[in-house]
Write an enzyme that holds these catalytic residues in place. Structure first.
Site, short mmCIF file in Angstrom:
data_model
loop_
_atom_site.label_atom_id
_atom_site.label_comp_id
_atom_site.label_asym_id
_atom_site.label_seq_id
_atom_site.Cartn_x
_atom_site.Cartn_y
_atom_site.Cartn_z
N CYS A 67 12.64 4.66 -7.95
CA CYS A 67 13.07 5.59 -6.90
C CYS A 67 14.51 6.06 -7.11
O CYS A 67 14.96 7.00 -6.45
CB CYS A 67 12.91 4.95 -5.53
SG CYS A 67 11.18 4.58 -5.20
N HIS A 104 16.42 9.56 -0.71
CA HIS A 104 15.08 9.31 -1.25
C HIS A 104 14.13 9.13 -0.07
O HIS A 104 14.48 8.53 0.95
CB HIS A 104 15.14 8.04 -2.10
CG HIS A 104 13.79 7.49 -2.43
ND1 HIS A 104 12.81 8.28 -3.00
CD2 HIS A 104 13.24 6.27 -2.24
CE1 HIS A 104 11.73 7.54 -3.15
NE2 HIS A 104 11.96 6.33 -2.70
N ASN A 160 6.00 8.74 -0.35
CA ASN A 160 7.05 8.38 -1.31
C ASN A 160 6.60 8.77 -2.72
O ASN A 160 5.68 8.17 -3.27
CB ASN A 160 7.29 6.86 -1.22
CG ASN A 160 8.34 6.36 -2.18
OD1 ASN A 160 8.79 7.08 -3.07
ND2 ASN A 160 8.74 5.11 -2.02
N1 COA Z 1 -2.09 -0.65 8.23
C1 COA Z 1 -2.21 -1.54 9.21
N2 COA Z 1 -1.62 -2.74 9.21
C2 COA Z 1 -0.85 -3.03 8.14
C3 COA Z 1 -0.67 -2.14 7.07
C4 COA Z 1 -1.34 -0.91 7.13
N3 COA Z 1 -1.22 0.02 6.17
N4 COA Z 1 0.15 -2.72 6.15
C5 COA Z 1 0.48 -3.92 6.64
N5 COA Z 1 -0.13 -4.12 7.84
C6 COA Z 1 -0.05 -5.28 8.71
C7 COA Z 1 0.37 -6.56 8.00
O1 COA Z 1 -0.73 -7.16 7.41
C8 COA Z 1 0.95 -7.36 9.14
O2 COA Z 1 -0.08 -7.93 9.84
P1 COA Z 1 0.08 -9.40 10.52
O3 COA Z 1 1.21 -9.26 11.50
O4 COA Z 1 -1.25 -9.63 11.14
O5 COA Z 1 0.41 -10.32 9.38
C9 COA Z 1 1.60 -6.29 10.04
O6 COA Z 1 0.97 -5.06 9.69
C10 COA Z 1 3.09 -6.17 9.88
O7 COA Z 1 3.37 -6.14 8.50
P2 COA Z 1 4.83 -5.99 7.96
O8 COA Z 1 4.78 -6.01 6.46
O9 COA Z 1 5.75 -6.91 8.65
O10 COA Z 1 5.16 -4.50 8.46
P3 COA Z 1 6.51 -3.73 8.42
O11 COA Z 1 6.93 -3.36 9.76
O12 COA Z 1 7.52 -4.42 7.53
O13 COA Z 1 6.07 -2.38 7.68
C11 COA Z 1 6.27 -1.35 5.55
C12 COA Z 1 5.57 -2.42 6.36
C13 COA Z 1 5.73 -1.44 4.13
C14 COA Z 1 5.94 0.01 6.14
C15 COA Z 1 7.81 -1.58 5.60
O14 COA Z 1 8.09 -2.93 5.34
C16 COA Z 1 8.55 -0.72 4.63
O15 COA Z 1 8.47 0.49 4.66
N6 COA Z 1 9.36 -1.36 3.78
C17 COA Z 1 10.11 -0.63 2.80
C18 COA Z 1 9.20 -0.30 1.69
C19 COA Z 1 9.77 0.74 0.79
O16 COA Z 1 10.57 1.55 1.17
N7 COA Z 1 9.29 0.69 -0.44
C20 COA Z 1 9.63 1.65 -1.41
C21 COA Z 1 10.99 1.46 -1.88
S1 COA Z 1 11.36 2.76 -2.93
#
Ligand code: COA
Length: 334
Positions: free
Chosen positions: A115, A261, A291
């Site tokens: 990224c 980004h 993304n």
């Molecule tokens: N749909 C529904 N539920 C989902 C899901 C989806 N697509 N993906 C994960 N979940 C669930 C998880 O399993 C978890 O369930 P649980 O509480 O029963 O265990 C719950 O949602 C919360 O998961 P969590 O990982 O804590 O969510 P979050 O608030 O951190 O959001 C992201 C997840 C990936 C959206 C977030 O962490 C994020 O955007 N992080 C940065 C990632 C990024 O920018 N990556 C690229 C870098 S260039």
């Protein structure tokens, strides 16, 4: 002094729109969850039957950028191609694009900085131009994520955030006494966070590099510690942006547009609040494209120029963080 000036930009997004509801047919997710956590409503994917790689999307974006610059492919002294999803394991997509442009032996360099590929790539282009090695440089950031994502519920945290797309930029060295071009840049990497976001296989450290068992375990799909990446992004992006503002001797009010980004709308809103950036000066298009990694900033830049949000003389702040860990910021005067 010689400065690298952006002559033109171009973008290409595949026509196939994949909505959050489309994803919900394959995995346990909802439009509401995806929009709430990421801001994403839809993304573009290449055709399901395959046959379209990162260099193909890059080629379409390049044709537009070259046309707008009034250049032919033969005018290029060098191609810099940023991608984490190369058409094939090797050689790099830059070489494949060079051939698709009908060029004989123009040098091509691939950048593997995920990224942050735009920042590393533009910095490299600027250095080649300032050293006198190349004067007309094409930068391309392009990704095809969709063919490498786990569409089952197991991969839902990663799969919902990525999309396919490409952006291209024509840069030219120009002698000028005016302040313009790349005003400040700061990039970093920290390999200790490599497993926070990675694709583990195929890999040279594995023998065989990929087998049926690894595929069953899904080790050929990206894995991500989303919470950690989120936390790293909301602290590092403001930190490094302050560094480049200081380097350039500018305040945030001197910036005409901030193009971060596009990884997560919530990350960019937190970044905006932390930097006290006027909402009107923040650019977002993640809602439509997800993304697109190395494609993300060049696509956004092209859209922002097309929308008339920025033009000649505008100061633009770019900031990015991604796998590696890599991160950085750049101020560019158009
Ligand atoms: N749909 C529904 N539920 C989902 C899901 C989806 N697509 N993906 C994960 N979940 C669930 C998880 O399993 C978890 O369930 P649980 O509480 O029963 O265990 C719950 O949602 C919360 O998961 P969590 O990982 O804590 O969510 P979050 O608030 O951190 O959001 C992201 C997840 C990936 C959206 C977030 O962490 C994020 O955007 N992080 C940065 C990632 C990024 O920018 N990556 C690229 C870098 S260039």
């Amino acid at each position: 002094m010689k400065q690298s000036i952006i002559r033109s930009t171009g973008r290409y997004l595949p026509e196939r729109v994949v909505t959050n509801n489309d994803l919900a047919q394959w995995m346990d997710t909802t439009d509401e969850w995806i929009q709430q956590r990421t801001g994403i409503q839809e993304r573009r994917w290449v055709p399901e039957e395959g046959g379209v790689g990162a260099s193909d999307l890059g080629l379409e974006a390049t044709k537009i950028a070259l046309d707008r610059a009034g250049w032919t492919p033969e005018d290029l002294d060098m191609i810099i191609f940023a991608t984490l999803s190369p058409d094939i394991f090797f050689p790099g997509s830059g070489c494949l694009l060079q051939h698709k442009l009908g060029l004989k032996d123009t040098p091509a360099l691939d950048i593997r900085q995920q990224c942050t590929g735009f920042l590393y790539g533009m910095m490299t282009a600027d250095a080649y131009i300032k050293s006198g090695y190349a004067n007309k440089v094409l930068f391309v950031g392009s990704e095809v994520h969709s063919t490498g994502l786990d569409r089952s519920t197991k991969g839902r945290d990663v799969t919902v955030i990525f999309g396919d797309g490409a952006g291209a930029i024509c840069l030219e060295g120009t002698e000028t006494s005016e302040k313009s071009g790349l005003l400040a840049c700061s990039v970093h990497s920290q390999g200790k966070y490599a497993d926070a976001l990675m694709v583990e296989a195929p890999a040279s450290r594995l023998n065989p590099r990929l087998d049926a068992r690894m595929m069953e375990e899904g080790r050929h799909y990206p894995s991500m510690d989303g919470r950690n990446v989120f936390k790293l992004a909301i602290t590092r992006l403001p930190q490094v942006s302050k560094v480049v503002l200081e380097q350039a001797g500018l305040g945030i009010d001197d910036i005409d547009l901030v193009i971060p980004h596009q990884a997560n709308l919530r990350i960019n809103q937190a970044f905006q609040q932390s930097m006290k950036i006027d909402e009107k000066k923040m650019f977002h298009n993640i809602q439509r494209y997800g993304n697109t990694t190395a494609g993300s900033i060049p696509i956004a830049l092209d859209e922002a120029i097309e929308m008339g949000l920025i033009g000649k003389g505008s100061n633009v702040l770019f900031a990015a963080l991604g796998a590696g860990l890599t991160w950085g910021a750049m101020i560019y005067q158009l």
